[in-house]
Design an enzyme around this catalytic site. Sequence first.
Site, mmCIF file in Angstrom:
data_model
loop_
_atom_site.group_PDB
_atom_site.id
_atom_site.type_symbol
_atom_site.label_atom_id
_atom_site.label_comp_id
_atom_site.label_asym_id
_atom_site.label_seq_id
_atom_site.Cartn_x
_atom_site.Cartn_y
_atom_site.Cartn_z
ATOM 1 N N ASN A 9 135.460 110.659 18.082
ATOM 2 C CA ASN A 9 136.156 110.606 19.376
ATOM 3 C C ASN A 9 137.593 110.165 19.089
ATOM 4 O O ASN A 9 137.843 108.992 18.837
ATOM 5 C CB ASN A 9 135.438 109.603 20.296
ATOM 6 C CG ASN A 9 136.172 109.406 21.603
ATOM 7 O OD1 ASN A 9 137.086 110.166 21.943
ATOM 8 N ND2 ASN A 9 135.781 108.380 22.351
ATOM 9 N N LYS A 11 140.108 110.067 21.088
ATOM 10 C CA LYS A 11 140.801 109.426 22.227
ATOM 11 C C LYS A 11 142.213 110.008 22.368
ATOM 12 O O LYS A 11 142.400 111.197 22.129
ATOM 13 C CB LYS A 11 140.794 107.910 22.055
ATOM 14 C CG LYS A 11 139.383 107.384 21.775
ATOM 15 C CD LYS A 11 139.249 105.907 21.839
ATOM 16 C CE LYS A 11 137.813 105.516 21.534
ATOM 17 N NZ LYS A 11 137.560 104.093 21.667
ATOM 18 N N HIS A 95 132.470 107.665 29.217
ATOM 19 C CA HIS A 95 132.940 106.691 28.231
ATOM 20 C C HIS A 95 133.434 105.439 28.961
ATOM 21 O O HIS A 95 134.024 105.541 30.036
ATOM 22 C CB HIS A 95 134.062 107.307 27.387
ATOM 23 C CG HIS A 95 134.385 106.459 26.209
ATOM 24 N ND1 HIS A 95 135.157 105.333 26.300
ATOM 25 C CD2 HIS A 95 134.003 106.555 24.913
ATOM 26 C CE1 HIS A 95 135.248 104.769 25.111
ATOM 27 N NE2 HIS A 95 134.555 105.492 24.246
ATOM 28 N N GLU A 97 135.897 103.596 28.576
ATOM 29 C CA GLU A 97 137.334 103.574 28.891
ATOM 30 C C GLU A 97 137.617 104.363 30.167
ATOM 31 O O GLU A 97 138.501 104.027 30.938
ATOM 32 C CB GLU A 97 138.136 104.114 27.693
ATOM 33 C CG GLU A 97 138.150 103.090 26.555
ATOM 34 C CD GLU A 97 138.280 103.684 25.170
ATOM 35 O OE1 GLU A 97 138.587 104.881 25.044
ATOM 36 O OE2 GLU A 97 138.049 102.929 24.199
ATOM 37 N N GLU A 164 126.983 102.475 23.805
ATOM 38 C CA GLU A 164 128.225 101.882 23.343
ATOM 39 C C GLU A 164 128.457 100.566 24.062
ATOM 40 O O GLU A 164 129.010 100.555 25.179
ATOM 41 C CB GLU A 164 129.403 102.817 23.635
ATOM 42 C CG GLU A 164 129.312 104.143 22.935
ATOM 43 C CD GLU A 164 130.705 104.695 22.656
ATOM 44 O OE1 GLU A 164 131.034 104.887 21.491
ATOM 45 O OE2 GLU A 164 131.462 104.899 23.615
ATOM 46 N N GLY A 170 136.369 99.323 19.715
ATOM 47 C CA GLY A 170 137.746 99.079 19.291
ATOM 48 C C GLY A 170 138.043 97.612 18.996
ATOM 49 O O GLY A 170 139.194 97.228 18.862
ATOM 50 N N SER A 209 132.925 100.340 16.952
ATOM 51 C CA SER A 209 133.376 99.810 15.663
ATOM 52 C C SER A 209 132.519 100.264 14.473
ATOM 53 O O SER A 209 132.234 99.486 13.559
ATOM 54 C CB SER A 209 133.474 98.284 15.718
ATOM 55 O OG SER A 209 134.422 97.889 16.697
HETATM 56 P P1 PGA Z 1 135.593 102.590 18.086
HETATM 57 O O1 PGA Z 1 135.386 103.499 19.379
HETATM 58 O O2 PGA Z 1 134.820 103.215 16.972
HETATM 59 O O3 PGA Z 1 137.086 102.599 17.835
HETATM 60 O O4 PGA Z 1 135.077 101.226 18.426
HETATM 61 C C1 PGA Z 1 134.144 104.058 19.667
HETATM 62 C C2 PGA Z 1 134.195 104.798 20.963
HETATM 63 O O5 PGA Z 1 134.881 104.356 21.881
HETATM 64 O O6 PGA Z 1 133.580 105.865 21.111
#
Ligand code: PGA
Length: 250
Positions: A9, A11, A95, A97, A164, A170, A209
Amino acid sequence: MNKSLIVANWKLNKTLEETRRFINDFVPLIKNSRDIDIVIAPPFTSLYVACLALKYTNIMLSAQDVFYEDRGAYTGEVSAAMLVDAGCSHVIIGHSERRQYFHETDEIVNKKINASRRQNLTVIFCIGETLAEREQGRTFDVLKKQLEVGLSGIAPENIVIAYEPVWAIGTGKTATPSQAQEAHEYIREWLTSYYGDGAKEVRIIYGGSVTPENINSLMERKNVEGVLVGGASLRADSFARIVNFKGRRF
Ligand code: PGA
């Protein structure tokens, strides 16, 4: 057993040139990719360029979001049919976010899943609890509501659940393999009670992460059938190390 699924992903990252360069660098680095499903989710603007660059590979393409109407006066939005037209087979929906910054509710997520399934896109449906919800012992209640509303009226075919935990995205704080396993087990039980035998084909993947260092210990766990990778998917070498993980394969 389902095949493992590893999703990048990206982003809000990568220009057209960076997208092309990543794919050129990444493809020669992956071994035995036939026994694993690999999906890359670039930003909308890079989808078609990625589609062309991935043509002679078995890597699949995903969008990071979609709108639930098919057409009309919805400035700024992109439909599921447009994603198919740009070469997508998958779409990420719900997601954290999007829920956090764009106020997406479970009901909106459900409409987006519906619209995507009508176009035969495989849906990577993200769910997960915040730190406060975990600390209040509400993790399973939150997952249950997200699943119940998100999957209302949706058949199990071509659905992937991405667990998640919001506090792990992140932040560099991965859920421990046992926390991931516990949540995945809960999700598996919920799916089985909802879909019966049909639940078997719904894959449950982990996100938050994920790195080349922790991929083996996550993939060893029962019910962890893949990963959704943000930060560590932005460099071809680090994403290739994740895809080439040594542990158990399905
Ligand atoms: P990350 O993001 O690996 O940077 O923690 C995962 C995600 O949001 O899908």
